[in-house]
Structures are given as structure tokens and as C-alpha cells.
Write a protein that holds these residues in place. Structure first.
Motif, PDB file in Angstrom:
ATOM      1  N   UNK A 185      97.450  -4.070 -79.955  1.00 42.94           N
ATOM      2  CA  UNK A 185      98.338  -2.910 -79.943  1.00 42.94           C
ATOM      3  C   UNK A 185      99.207  -2.817 -81.185  1.00 42.94           C
ATOM      4  N   UNK A 186      99.461  -3.953 -81.788  1.00 44.89           N
ATOM      5  CA  UNK A 186     100.396  -4.006 -82.925  1.00 44.89           C
ATOM      6  C   UNK A 186     100.064  -5.236 -83.748  1.00 44.89           C
ATOM      7  N   UNK A 187     100.121  -5.091 -85.056  1.00 45.95           N
ATOM      8  CA  UNK A 187      99.895  -6.247 -85.933  1.00 45.95           C
ATOM      9  C   UNK A 187     101.052  -6.391 -86.902  1.00 45.95           C
ATOM     10  N   UNK A 188     101.666  -7.555 -86.895  1.00 49.16           N
ATOM     11  CA  UNK A 188     102.631  -7.918 -87.924  1.00 49.16           C
ATOM     12  C   UNK A 188     101.811  -8.414 -89.108  1.00 49.16           C
ATOM     13  N   UNK A 189     101.930  -7.746 -90.245  1.00 52.12           N
ATOM     14  CA  UNK A 189     101.023  -8.016 -91.365  1.00 52.12           C
ATOM     15  C   UNK A 189     101.782  -7.905 -92.678  1.00 52.12           C
ATOM     16  N   UNK A 190     101.052  -8.123 -93.782  1.00 45.45           N
ATOM     17  CA  UNK A 190     101.666  -8.017 -95.100  1.00 45.45           C
ATOM     18  C   UNK A 190     100.610  -7.592 -96.113  1.00 45.45           C
ATOM     19  N   UNK A 191     101.092  -7.102 -97.233  1.00 44.13           N
ATOM     20  CA  UNK A 191     100.229  -6.885 -98.390  1.00 44.13           C
ATOM     21  C   UNK A 191     101.083  -7.098 -99.631  1.00 44.13           C
ATOM     22  N   UNK A 192     100.412  -7.330-100.757  1.00 48.99           N
ATOM     23  CA  UNK A 192     101.144  -7.458-102.011  1.00 48.99           C
ATOM     24  C   UNK A 192     101.284  -6.069-102.620  1.00 48.99           C
ATOM     25  N   UNK A 193     100.897  -5.849-103.865  1.00 51.35           N
ATOM     26  CA  UNK A 193     101.084  -4.529-104.461  1.00 51.35           C
ATOM     27  C   UNK A 193      99.821  -3.681-104.396  1.00 51.35           C
ATOM     28  N   UNK A 194      98.810  -4.151-103.675  1.00 56.32           N
ATOM     29  CA  UNK A 194      97.606  -3.366-103.469  1.00 56.32           C
ATOM     30  C   UNK A 194      97.647  -2.673-102.112  1.00 56.32           C
ATOM     31  N   UNK A 195      96.543  -2.019-101.733  1.00 62.04           N
ATOM     32  CA  UNK A 195      96.507  -1.329-100.445  1.00 62.04           C
ATOM     33  C   UNK A 195      96.404  -2.305 -99.286  1.00 62.04           C
ATOM     34  N   UNK A 196      96.637  -1.817 -98.088  1.00 66.85           N
ATOM     35  CA  UNK A 196      96.475  -2.637 -96.897  1.00 66.85           C
ATOM     36  C   UNK A 196      95.013  -3.064 -96.759  1.00 66.85           C
ATOM     37  N   UNK A 197      94.757  -4.325 -96.418  1.00 67.18           N
ATOM     38  CA  UNK A 197      93.367  -4.798 -96.269  1.00 67.18           C
ATOM     39  C   UNK A 197      92.809  -4.435 -94.898  1.00 67.18           C
ATOM     40  N   UNK A 198      92.458  -3.155 -94.716  1.00 67.54           N
ATOM     41  CA  UNK A 198      92.088  -2.675 -93.389  1.00 67.54           C
ATOM     42  C   UNK A 198      90.599  -2.738 -93.116  1.00 67.54           C
ATOM     43  N   UNK A 199      89.762  -3.024 -94.116  1.00 68.72           N
ATOM     44  CA  UNK A 199      88.326  -3.053 -93.901  1.00 68.72           C
ATOM     45  C   UNK A 199      87.738  -1.659 -93.927  1.00 68.72           C
ATOM     46  N   UNK A 200      86.422  -1.514 -93.606  1.00 71.44           N
ATOM     47  CA  UNK A 200      85.786  -0.201 -93.642  1.00 71.44           C
ATOM     48  C   UNK A 200      86.340   0.717 -92.577  1.00 71.44           C
ATOM     49  N   UNK A 201      86.453   2.001 -92.914  1.00 72.60           N
ATOM     50  CA  UNK A 201      86.974   2.967 -91.965  1.00 72.60           C
ATOM     51  C   UNK A 201      88.204   3.650 -92.523  1.00 72.60           C
ATOM     52  N   UNK A 202      88.719   4.674 -91.827  1.00 78.34           N
ATOM     53  CA  UNK A 202      89.829   5.471 -92.346  1.00 78.34           C
ATOM     54  C   UNK A 202      91.174   4.765 -92.216  1.00 78.34           C
ATOM     55  N   UNK A 203      91.936   4.739 -93.295  1.00 83.01           N
ATOM     56  CA  UNK A 203      93.289   4.163 -93.217  1.00 83.01           C
ATOM     57  C   UNK A 203      94.249   5.112 -92.525  1.00 83.01           C
ATOM     58  N   UNK A 204      93.891   6.396 -92.431  1.00 79.66           N
ATOM     59  CA  UNK A 204      94.789   7.379 -91.827  1.00 79.66           C
ATOM     60  C   UNK A 204      95.000   7.128 -90.342  1.00 79.66           C
ATOM     61  N   UNK A 205      94.130   6.322 -89.711  1.00 82.85           N
ATOM     62  CA  UNK A 205      94.289   6.037 -88.290  1.00 82.85           C
ATOM     63  C   UNK A 205      95.372   5.001 -88.034  1.00 82.85           C
ATOM     64  N   UNK A 206      95.895   4.386 -89.093  1.00 84.69           N
ATOM     65  CA  UNK A 206      96.945   3.380 -88.949  1.00 84.69           C
ATOM     66  C   UNK A 206      98.285   3.926 -89.412  1.00 84.69           C
ATOM     67  N   UNK A 207      99.311   3.533 -88.691  1.00 83.39           N
ATOM     68  CA  UNK A 207     100.683   3.851 -89.100  1.00 83.39           C
ATOM     69  C   UNK A 207     101.370   2.558 -89.511  1.00 83.39           C
ATOM     70  N   UNK A 208     101.967   2.545 -90.701  1.00 88.28           N
ATOM     71  CA  UNK A 208     102.594   1.348 -91.262  1.00 88.28           C
ATOM     72  C   UNK A 208     104.104   1.514 -91.244  1.00 88.28           C
ATOM     73  N   UNK A 209     104.793   0.581 -90.580  1.00 85.38           N
ATOM     74  CA  UNK A 209     106.253   0.579 -90.520  1.00 85.38           C
ATOM     75  C   UNK A 209     106.765  -0.597 -91.336  1.00 85.38           C
ATOM     76  N   UNK A 210     107.394  -0.361 -92.498  1.00 88.21           N
ATOM     77  CA  UNK A 210     107.901  -1.488 -93.306  1.00 88.21           C
ATOM     78  C   UNK A 210     109.013  -2.233 -92.574  1.00 88.21           C
TER      79      UNK A 210
END
Length: 302
Positions: free
Chosen positions: A142-167
Motif C-alpha cells: 500500500x505504501x513504500x518508504x523509499x529514496x532516490x538520488x538526483x535521478x528518477x525514481x527506480x520504478x521499473x517498466x510501466x507508467x510512473x504517473x500511476x505513483x504519487x511521491x510525497x517527499x
């Protein structure tokens, strides 16, 4: 009508990169996987995978359909959760996290969540963002606590628009030195100051970013050791193996015999946040995000 089972097969092919590996995961024969994909292509009137001796890759149409497959899987998982809640009166909540972030902000937030919603059944999964973010999109967590550096989120194949990112917070990396090191008295260090130093690293991703920043600084770092644990890496620094690059939230608990110095900006920073499925209203998820933000603000306040 698009067959949901064929979408499931295509998603497995996209994830594993070949018919054979997808077949092993799905417990089908490679021939059955190939037939399912071919049938999907006939029903769509478009090629979804490009076949070669090196395996298969998604076409543009294939990427669209994998995105649809992810959405379908997530909606079915969400419906199953709602049915379970109706029958049991208990809310199931699955949370994924990476180790150092989970240790810092997650437990206090979970304690407060359970106090407010004692009938919540929590499940915790540990993993790196490249493993857990696709699970959010698929509805497996349901929820992932995650991180990224200065590149994009490592979401794998598929649309990134389906994810909402809360800093939640920014997590700068620091140089950890053995006590008595000639550079420990500096207020901040530039990577060029560290060109001659041997390194011990607590994360393979940190090594990639160190090498990239070092390339900009004009030197090739000497890596004496690479671990998957920041505490172990700091222990090796205290033992005299070298110096290390450690995120601020992984600097505790303290280890005797170490000094910590910030890196001069612009330096490497981990951006920590929460990933959820866009457009889905689940009160317990909303509450947990709020609690995580409050916990992150307390950390920033220190």
C-alpha cells in the motif's frame, strides 16, 4: 475484450526479460507463454514484444499494455482488500521500506497509527526502492518508504504517473573518518580532498554515486570494501580499513573511534519520501503518510 490472464503473462515477460524466465515464475511452459503473448498481439492488432536471440523487449504498444496490466492488478488487489475488510472488520496495511529509513522514521509512526487504529493489521516488507516501488504500482503493497538520488525514481517498466511521491526529508551523505585522521578537523570536505583515500562503502548504490562524483572531481576512488550495511561499513572505518560515505540517518547509533565531516555542496543527497498509488483514497494510508511526515520533521529539527 482484452484477456486479463494474457496481460498477466505480458507483465511477467516484461519483468523478467524472457519467455523462459516468465514461464518459470508463472509455472507455465515457454511455449504457453509465447502463445499467450501471440494471442494478445492478435487481439490488439499490434506487436507488444520484440523478439531476438538476446531475449525480448517491449514495444511502445507493449509498454502501454504493461501499464494497463499494472493498473488492473492494482485494482483487483484493492478490491480484494476491501472485501477482506468487509468480512473481518480489520484493515490490512502492507508497508515496504528500506532499512535505514525504516529504522529512523517508520517505527514511531506505526506506533501512533496502531494507537489510533488498533484493529489495523500491519505487514512490513523490507527492500530497496527498485524492488518495492513496482510492488506499490502492482497493488502488492500500500505504501513504500523509499529514496532516490538526483535521478528518477527506480520504478521499473510501466507508467510512473500511476505513483504519487510525497517527499519526507533530504538525507545528505557525510564522510566518515577514523578518529585522528588528518582531515577530521575540517568543517566540510570537497571530494578532491579525498582523492588519495581508500574507501569502504555501506551500499552498492553509494559506490556508483561516489564514482560519478569522483569523476567530476578528477580522481578514481580506491574501493577497499563494499557492504550492504552502513553500520558494518562504519565499523570497518573504525578498524582502519579506510573512509566511508554514509547518509546522515545512518550515522546512529554512534561507534567509538569515528569522526564525521559534511561534504561541501553540491554533494550527493538521498531524497527520502513515500510512494503510493495515485488517486486512491485509503484513510489509514493517508494517516500513516501524515505521521511519517511529522516524524521526518522531528528528525530535521534535530
Amino acid at each position: 475484450m482484452i484477456d486479463v490472464q494474457r496481460l498477466r503473462v505480458l507483465r511477467a515477460v516484461a519483468e523478467h526479460g524472457s519467455f523462459n524466465r516468465a514461464a518459470a515464475v508463472l509455472r507455465l511452459t515457454p511455449s504457453a507463454v509465447s502463445q499467450q503473448v501471440a494471442a494478445l498481439e492478435r487481439s490488439l492488432g499490434a506487436q507488444v514484444v520484440a523478439r531476438s536471440t538476446r531475449g525480448v523487449s517491449l514495444t511502445r504498444a507493449g509498454r502501454i499494455m504493461v501499464g494497463a496490466a499494472e493498473s488492473v492488478a492494482a485494482e483487483l488487489e484493492h478490491a480484494q482488500q476491501q472485501l477482506a475488510e468487509l468480512s473481518t472488520g480489520r484493515t490490512q496495511l502492507t508497508v515496504a521500506t528500506f532499512t535505514s529509513g525504516g529504522r529512523l522514521v517508520l517505527p514511531p509512526a506505526l506506533t501512533r497509527l496502531m494507537a489510533a487504529h488498533p484493529r489495523t493489521v500491519l505487514h512490513i516488507r523490507e527492500g530497496e526502492p527498485e524492488d518495492t516501488l513496482p510492488l506499490v504500482r502492482q497493488g502488492a503493497v500500500d505504501l513504500a518508504l523509499a529514496y532516490h538520488f538526483d535521478g528518477p525514481l527506480p520504478v521499473g517498466p510501466g507508467p510512473t504517473s500511476s505513483l504519487e511521491w510525497t517527499p519526507l526529508l533530504e538525507d545528505p551523505l557525510h564522510v566518515v573518518l577514523p578518529q585522528g585522521h588528518r582531515l577530521e578537523s575540517h568543517d566540510a570536505l570537497d571530494l578532491t580532498d579525498l582523492a588519495a583515500e581508500p574507501w569502504v562503502l555501506g551500499c552498492l548504490k553509494t559506490e556508483a554515486y561516489l564514482r560519478r562524483y569522483a569523476e567530476h572531481a578528477g580522481f578514481d576512488p580506491e574501493i577497499r570494501g563494499a557492504t550492504t550495511d552502513y553500520f558494518f561499513a562504519r565499523s570497518l572505518v573504525a578498524a582502519g580499513m579506510g573512509i566511508s560515505l554514509i547518509p546522515s540517518i545512518a550515522l546512529s547509533p554512534e561507534i567509538p573511534g569515528l569522526s564525521t565531516v559534511p561534504i561541501k555542496l553540491p554533494g550527493p543527497i538521498r531524497h527520502i519520501g513515500v510512494a503510493t498509488v495515485s488517486g486512491r483514497d485509503r484513510p489509514h494510508v493517508t494517516t500513516l503518510i501524515r505521521l511519517l511526515r511529522e516524524q521526518a520533521m522531528r528528525h530535521d529539527g534535530h
